[in-house]
Design a protein around this motif. Structure first.
Motif, PDB file in Angstrom:
ATOM      1  N   SER A  83     -47.477 -11.695  -5.051  1.00 53.48           N
ATOM      2  CA  SER A  83     -46.913 -11.967  -3.723  1.00 53.48           C
ATOM      3  C   SER A  83     -47.317 -13.342  -3.222  1.00 53.48           C
ATOM      4  N   TRP A 139     -35.333  -7.984   0.008  1.00 48.01           N
ATOM      5  CA  TRP A 139     -36.547  -7.252  -0.355  1.00 48.01           C
ATOM      6  C   TRP A 139     -37.364  -6.805   0.850  1.00 48.01           C
ATOM      7  N   ARG A 140     -37.181  -7.441   1.989  1.00 50.60           N
ATOM      8  CA  ARG A 140     -37.797  -6.924   3.224  1.00 50.60           C
ATOM      9  C   ARG A 140     -36.984  -5.781   3.797  1.00 50.60           C
ATOM     10  N   ILE A 166     -39.306   0.276   0.153  1.00 49.95           N
ATOM     11  CA  ILE A 166     -40.022  -0.016  -1.089  1.00 49.95           C
ATOM     12  C   ILE A 166     -39.758   1.061  -2.136  1.00 49.95           C
ATOM     13  N   THR A 191     -36.695   0.208  -4.003  1.00 50.68           N
ATOM     14  CA  THR A 191     -36.972  -0.876  -4.949  1.00 50.68           C
ATOM     15  C   THR A 191     -37.655  -0.337  -6.199  1.00 50.68           C
ATOM     16  N   GLY A 203     -42.454  -4.013  -7.959  1.00 48.44           N
ATOM     17  CA  GLY A 203     -41.832  -3.597  -6.704  1.00 48.44           C
ATOM     18  C   GLY A 203     -42.598  -4.077  -5.480  1.00 48.44           C
ATOM     19  N   LEU A 204     -43.911  -3.924  -5.508  1.00 44.35           N
ATOM     20  CA  LEU A 204     -44.722  -4.373  -4.379  1.00 44.35           C
ATOM     21  C   LEU A 204     -44.763  -5.897  -4.285  1.00 44.35           C
ATOM     22  N   TRP A 224     -41.534  -6.983  -2.495  1.00 47.19           N
ATOM     23  CA  TRP A 224     -41.679  -6.749  -1.054  1.00 47.19           C
ATOM     24  C   TRP A 224     -42.706  -7.697  -0.439  1.00 47.19           C
ATOM     25  N   GLY A 225     -43.855  -7.819  -1.089  1.00 45.43           N
ATOM     26  CA  GLY A 225     -44.925  -8.639  -0.540  1.00 45.43           C
ATOM     27  C   GLY A 225     -44.585 -10.117  -0.522  1.00 45.43           C
ATOM     28  N   ALA A 238     -41.706 -11.451  -0.161  1.00 41.77           N
ATOM     29  CA  ALA A 238     -40.779 -11.701   0.950  1.00 41.77           C
ATOM     30  C   ALA A 238     -41.550 -11.820   2.267  1.00 41.77           C
ATOM     31  N   GLN A 239     -42.566 -10.979   2.446  1.00 42.95           N
ATOM     32  CA  GLN A 239     -43.396 -11.063   3.649  1.00 42.95           C
ATOM     33  C   GLN A 239     -44.178 -12.379   3.681  1.00 42.95           C
ATOM     34  N   ASN A 293     -49.225   1.134   0.352  1.00 40.90           N
ATOM     35  CA  ASN A 293     -47.941   1.406  -0.297  1.00 40.90           C
ATOM     36  C   ASN A 293     -48.063   1.678  -1.785  1.00 40.90           C
TER      37      ASN A 293
END
Length: 229
Positions: free
Chosen positions: A35, A64-65, A69, A72, A98-99, A102-103, A105-106, A163
């Motif tokens: 991430s 992805w946000r 999750i 995903t 997957g994480l 998501w991560g 994107a954050q 998560n």
């Protein structure tokens, strides 16, 4: 002290700690690293006033946000292998990927905000000293932005750790997954189990474990936000 506890506690705790907790920390560490690497690069590029690049990165962030999750993870673990056998992932790899999606994107959005918050005068002063775009960001802008980025990064770590429990849905042996397996084992009749459901005790211990891990990190994030932002 262990002698005072029921006989099922020791093997159950040993399995959950050595198997589940270890896997949870490995997935969290891998996802956090991915991430940071992907998110920081995308976040910095997002500050460049070039429409095609910004549009692509913005699409990446919103996708992805916006996706849950768990969706995903299902796409990576179940759908991707149907496209190509080379896209078959082990559950832990699927969890990290997957994480990370998501991560990152954050992190990208947080990095964009941190970099954009640095006054334009800092950019101009660095340019006056002869720094190019890369030099300005590497030696002047990003070190200042990093101070503002640390609190959300710690918060992100908490989110990633919590998560990781989602990999239990795809058969993962994380902290929650091993707890569920031990509860099912104990519910079986001897000689496999003891014929009793111990969900309250086991899942209660998992709740305490996540609290012990997460609470200090949330306090650290709040402390950093007061001191650095």
């Amino acid at each position: 002290m262990l002698a005072l506890l029921p006989s099922w506690v020791d093997p159950t705790a040993h399995y959950i700690i050595h198997q589940g907790l270890t896997n949870t920390l490995k997935i969290a560490a891998g996802a956090l690293f991915g991430s940071l690497v992907v998110g920081i690069v995308l976040g910095v590029l997002l500050t460049i006033d070039f429409l095609p690049t910004r549009a692509l990165i913005r699409l990446y962030i919103e996708v992805w946000r916006g996706l849950p999750i768990i969706v995903t993870l299902f796409m990576i673990y179940f759908f991707a292998p149907s496209l190509s056998p080379r896209l078959t992932f082990y559950w832990s790899t699927a969890g990290i990927v997957g994480l990370t999606l998501w991560g990152s994107a954050q992190v990208a959005e947080a990095t964009r905000g941190a970099v954009a918050s640095i006054p334009r005068e800092q950019h101009e002063a660095a340019a006056a000293l002869g720094f190019g775009w890369v030099g300005r960001h590497a030696f002047v802008v990003f070190p200042q932005a990093l101070r503002r980025l640390l609190p959300p990064l710690v918060t992100l770590l908490v989110g990633i750790i919590q998560n990781t429990t989602l990999v239990a849905v795809i058969g993962g042996s994380d902290l929650l997954g091993t707890a569920i397996r031990q509860n099912e084992r104990l519910a079986a009749y001897p000689p496999i189990g003891i014929g009793q459901i111990k969900a309250f005790e086991i899942l209660g211990a998992i709740m305490v474990a996540f609290f012990v891990i997460s609470f200090p990190l949330t306090r650290l994030s709040a402390y950093l936000e007061k001191r650095l932002v």
